[in-house]
Design an enzyme around this catalytic site. Structure first.
Site, PDB file in Angstrom:
ATOM      1  N   ASN A   5      -1.977   8.279   4.919  1.00  0.00           N
ATOM      2  CA  ASN A   5      -2.586   7.035   4.451  1.00  0.00           C
ATOM      3  C   ASN A   5      -3.979   7.746   3.502  1.00  0.00           C
ATOM      4  O   ASN A   5      -4.851   8.444   4.053  1.00  0.00           O
ATOM      5  CB  ASN A   5      -3.221   5.795   5.502  1.00  0.00           C
ATOM      6  CG  ASN A   5      -3.943   4.749   4.710  1.00  0.00           C
ATOM      7  OD1 ASN A   5      -3.866   4.849   3.321  1.00  0.00           O
ATOM      8  ND2 ASN A   5      -4.384   4.103   5.346  1.00  0.00           N
ATOM      9  N   HIS A  56       0.872  -1.128   0.162  1.00  0.00           N
ATOM     10  CA  HIS A  56      -0.075   0.048  -0.083  1.00  0.00           C
ATOM     11  C   HIS A  56       1.035   1.247  -0.088  1.00  0.00           C
ATOM     12  O   HIS A  56       2.186   1.230   0.878  1.00  0.00           O
ATOM     13  CB  HIS A  56      -0.865  -0.027   1.318  1.00  0.00           C
ATOM     14  CG  HIS A  56      -1.938   1.290   1.372  1.00  0.00           C
ATOM     15  ND1 HIS A  56      -3.011   1.536   0.565  1.00  0.00           N
ATOM     16  CD2 HIS A  56      -1.936   2.238   2.242  1.00  0.00           C
ATOM     17  CE1 HIS A  56      -3.610   2.490   0.657  1.00  0.00           C
ATOM     18  NE2 HIS A  56      -2.832   2.852   1.924  1.00  0.00           N
TER      19      HIS A  56
END
Length: 583
Positions: free
Chosen positions: A270, A238
């Site tokens: 994020n 990610h």
């Protein structure tokens, strides 16, 4: 001077919008219709799929809002700051495109975005019809806030540029950052073991990244392997954005938390909007509880956006394996010297039946054809410089529907050549640098080179492969980059009256010795190499009795027996002078 913008498929946003407003109709894009072909080239659309427009009412739709969940996750960092230069490039006329509750009559269901492709900005127009599933949810990119559609519209424009949504699969962060900024992406592989064991290497990496970030570079990082959650909360596979670096002196409050005298901190984000990190300095950790809000603000340890979190740089190096640093460059003469300055050249690997007119000779392993490749000349003065060279091939994702669309394995070689060379090289020279060969859209090399002239040879791995490319050259000084197309130097007007050259000679002047007596101060010296009417002069060596010239020169002489002389400034008659040269 404004940069030239290419209109994708010839569509002009402003003309199309004016036409829709005059007719009182919402825009329908004929080049990217709401059909299966716009979605996939292999797969079958899911059952119940529909294309819908956002509900354009004041209480239901907020088109220009942020908090994005962009699938090409590096983009969320770029678009998180609505007034940044990069934001305004990707989303031009942002104020004009916004939904105005008091003027709903100005809404025409049309948007446009710009992406950087092979050296120029491309303007892509789309309508606002988005693919939704049977339950009414957006099929692809969606925002964490249901009433926000900006990320989905941006993704649709990117899909149109690449042929369809399915063509976006297999993209990477480095490519997305380049398409959004026109910058230069430099992938970095972190050696976790070395960084954890050696604090000096860790400090050097921190300083390099902090310096790049202070100059507006975009930085993302990830943990290699398939997507899974680690015990510390970070997600493998990610991409995270890096939004700040901080170096703190240990105060009385912090001394009990850390044994080091300085604390190196990095702030992450994020794009999913969640703060994953559960280790030291994570949300709710004892470290934060011992600091008041005023102390955090004073030290700069603030969280700006949803999904941001802080961690120590040592922990960062322990977990993250890959980074991409996208640096912004400028062509303006007023650009600060501390920033990268860019020059670039378009080129192509072409094939012709006459071998020497082909420009697709393959890598250096194919020595018989290697020098047939395109050749680009640049020169470094002074003490040399650190440079960044990027070879980018034409994006082929648009051709995946036809069964092709695969990248060519590409790379390049850098050869050090004579200081007076002005035409293509015919034999291999000193290899100054070499890139890796990869089947990626671009290959980048950072290298420090000494003063002199150099040739860059962009190549495919195998001979005979054809395609277009862009060669980008970055440095902190003014450097000219140009393609060499002639096999021999063009004669001047007065040389046209003489016979053509019949001999080519290369001289490599290595060094000189005995230019001063042991008890005397060495003079300032230089050397001059002469052949017929041509001459080459070296740089001046200050007070050096044994200068290392290391200078190459090439001469095209009409008479094969012409003499080549090497003169050592005004010290030629000085006893004991010795020059060493190769010819």
């Amino acid at each position: 001077m404004p940069e030239k913008v290419c209109k994708f498929q010839g569509q002009c946003y402003h003309k199309l919008k004016r036409s829709c407003l005059r007719r009182g109709a919402l825009f329908q894009d004929p080049f990217f219709p709401p059909s299966a072909e716009s979605l996939f080239y292999k797969r079958t659309p899911p059952p119940g799929l529909m294309w819908k427009r956002p509900r354009v009412r004041e209480t239901d739709c907020e088109l220009i809002q942020f908090g994005l969940d962009v699938w090409f996750c590096s983009g969320q960092e770029l678009l998180a700051h609505p007034r940044s230069l990069a934001w305004m490039r990707v989303i031009p006329d942002h104020a004009e495109q916004e939904w105005h509750p008091k003027r709903p009559d100005l809404y025409a269901g049309i948007f446009h975005f710009r992406f950087w492709r092979l050296g120029q900005w491309t303007d892509v127009v789309v309508d606002d019809r988005l693919p939704v599933s049977e339950d009414g949810a957006l099929l692809f990119c969606r925002s964490a806030t249901p009433r926000e559609f900006w990320s989905a519209l941006l993704e649709k424009a990117y899909a149109k540029l690449n042929g369809c949504y399915e063509a976006l699969e297999g993209g990477n962060t480095a490519e997305a950052l380049v398409d959004f900024t026109g910058g230069i992406s430099e992938p970095l592989n972190l050696n976790q073991e070395e960084l954890i064991q050696h604090a000096d290497q860790r400090k050097m990496l921190f300083q390099t990244l902090a310096h790049a970030h202070s100059h507006k570079a975009l930085i993302t990082c990830s943990i290699r392997q398939v997507e899974s959650v680690l015990d510390c909360g970070l997600i493998k596979g990610h991409a995270y954005g890096v939004t700040a670096f901080k170096k703190l002196r240990m105060s009385e409050t912090l001394n009990g938390m850390c044994t080091a005298t300085r604390l190196h901190m990095v702030r992450m984000r994020n794009p999913w909007g969640t703060a994953d990190w559960t280790g030291v300095w994570s949300l709710g950790s004892p470290q934060w509880q011992q600091l008041s809000r005023r102390e955090r603000e004073k030290m700069g340890l603030v969280v700006r956006d949803v999904g941001e979190f802080w961690m120590e740089f040592e922990d960062f190096c322990r977990y993250f394996t890959d980074m991409v640093v996208c640096r912004l460059a400028e062509k303006s003469l007023l650009w600060p010297q501390t920033h990268w300055r860019e020059v670039c050249c378009q080129g192509a690997w072409t094939y012709r039946q006459i071998d020497r007119r082909s420009r697709c000779g393959g890598c250096i392993n194919h020595r018989d054809t290697f020098l047939y490749n395109p050749q680009f000349l640049f020169e470094l003065t002074g003490d040399g410089a650190e440079v960044l060279i990027c070879l980018q091939q034409e994006d082929k994702r648009m051709k995946r529907r036809e069964g092709s669309g695969e990248n060519l394995p590409i790379g390049f070689e850098v050869l050090r050549v004579e200081v007076n060379r002005v035409c293509r090289v015919q034999c291999l020279y000193e290899q100054a640098a070499s890139s890796v060969y990869m089947d990626s859209r671009s290959v980048t090399l950072r290298v420090t080179l000494g003063p002199g002239r150099y040739i860059i040879l962009p190549t495919t791995f195998l001979p005979g492969a054809t395609g277009r490319f862009l060669l980008r050259f970055f440095s902190h000084s003014h450097v000219r980059l140009r393609e060499l197309k002639e096999e021999l130097p063009a004669p001047s007007l007065w040389q046209c009256c003489f016979p053509e050259p019949s001999a080519v000679t290369t001289v490599h002047l290595l060094k000189a010795s005995g230019l001063s007596h042991p008890k005397q101060t060495a003079p300032d010296v230089y050397a001059v190499i002469r052949c017929e009417e041509d001459s080459v002069r070296t740089t001046i060596f200050k007070k050096d009795g044994s200068p290392e010239f290391n200078t190459k020169a090439i001469f095209y002489s009409r008479n094969p027996k012409s003499k080549i002389s090497i003169e050592n400034g005004n010290l030629l008659e000085q006893p004991g002078v010795m020059c060493f040269a190769q010819g």
